[in-house]
Design a protein around this motif. Sequence first.
Motif, short mmCIF file in Angstrom:
data_model
loop_
_atom_site.label_atom_id
_atom_site.label_comp_id
_atom_site.label_asym_id
_atom_site.label_seq_id
_atom_site.Cartn_x
_atom_site.Cartn_y
_atom_site.Cartn_z
N ASP A 74 -15.64 3.10 15.23
CA ASP A 74 -15.32 3.01 13.81
C ASP A 74 -15.54 1.57 13.34
O ASP A 74 -16.28 0.84 13.98
N ALA A 75 -14.85 1.18 12.30
CA ALA A 75 -15.07 -0.17 11.76
C ALA A 75 -14.31 -1.19 12.61
O ALA A 75 -13.40 -1.85 12.15
N ARG A 133 -8.75 13.86 6.18
CA ARG A 133 -9.06 14.71 7.34
C ARG A 133 -7.89 14.84 8.30
O ARG A 133 -7.85 15.76 9.11
N HIS A 143 -17.22 -0.29 3.11
CA HIS A 143 -17.69 0.72 2.14
C HIS A 143 -18.34 0.03 0.93
O HIS A 143 -19.37 0.44 0.43
N SER A 165 -4.27 3.72 9.46
CA SER A 165 -4.06 4.09 8.06
C SER A 165 -4.19 5.60 7.84
O SER A 165 -3.42 6.17 7.08
N SER A 186 -10.13 8.56 4.91
CA SER A 186 -10.16 9.39 6.10
C SER A 186 -8.81 10.09 6.35
O SER A 186 -8.75 11.03 7.15
N ARG A 237 0.84 -1.21 0.00
CA ARG A 237 0.00 0.00 0.00
C ARG A 237 0.87 1.25 0.00
O ARG A 237 0.55 2.24 -0.65
#
Length: 334
Positions: A287-288, A150, A201, A112, A147, A77
């Motif tokens: 969150d997730a 942000r 998502h 992340s 995210s 990534r």
Amino acid sequence: MSGKATVVAPANLAFVKYWGAVDLERALPRNPSISMTLSECHSRSTVEPCPGAATDEILLRGEDGTLSPAPPAFAERVLAHLERLRRSLGSSDRFRVATENSFPAAAGMASSASGFAALTLAVARALGRDLGEREASALARSSGSGSAARSVIGGYVEWPAGESEDDCYAFPLASHEHWDLRNVVAIVDAGPKRVSSRDGHRLAETSPYFEGRQQALPRRLRAVRDAIAARDLGALGPVLEEDAIDLHLIAMSSRPPIFYWKPGTLAVLEVVRGLRDHGLSCWSTMDAGPNVHVICEPGEEARVAASLEALDGVTRIIRDRVGPGPQDSDRHLF
Ligand code: DP6
């Protein structure tokens, strides 16, 4: 000036969540989100251009302080994002990159957003580029960890829904000095999450409750903006809890369903409701994953932390607060 550069970027916590994408590859969200940038939970990224090198080198600094090659999934990534950054910033340099998280991987907290925000800003610095807030936000977003858009901004931040690459960046709503909010994180499961946000998502629109949330969002977003402007936790709290519950309702009713909660999650939610019955203004969001973030004001933080710490099933508490956003640093990782 170009050369070795280090940036520390914080994680962030959404009051209105990003859940569902118009374009998942480019992390263009279906809905606007609003978050608080944190302070204690952050990532440090050191980047050095290595002109003439054939490949990038991706390192991770472990809890014992040693640098080692990053695990393949993480390195992949990072490499993909370095490729994007080279294209966007017009460079052909290869880089040596090292990352360190202030929160142990075993805390079960996502890193992340802070990681890609720190990496994006450190690469720009290493190339001698001073990114504006919009460019930094859009570039961090393009990592795929949306995210991260942000996390390049301090205080309270809004990130609008995205139609195209160019207009998809976050902007500040208020500085961290405007309102000192605390985030007491109750870790109930320190393991890695079984289903990524990415899959969440992707599946979100298969839930029969997805459209209902979309319709509720304009009112929720207005309420959150107004509550932040007025520093009114009594107005913010119910809305941030409602939106977190909706995210999980959508996840649990996606096809196939995703269950992020653990028994400890429900236990924490119950304690927080009990504290409210005793007059404390404290509010939960997740969150997730199964861990619960409890938002309160400084005067109530110690009581909230003590009540959560005492709970069976809570393995650890992290006390965080709203923060000023990314900072350059002289403490390089190599
Ligand atoms: C539930 O796609 O940004 O945290 O890449 O795992 O960081 P990661 O996730 P991302 O989705 C974030 C989902 C969320 C809600 C939010 O932060 O808005």
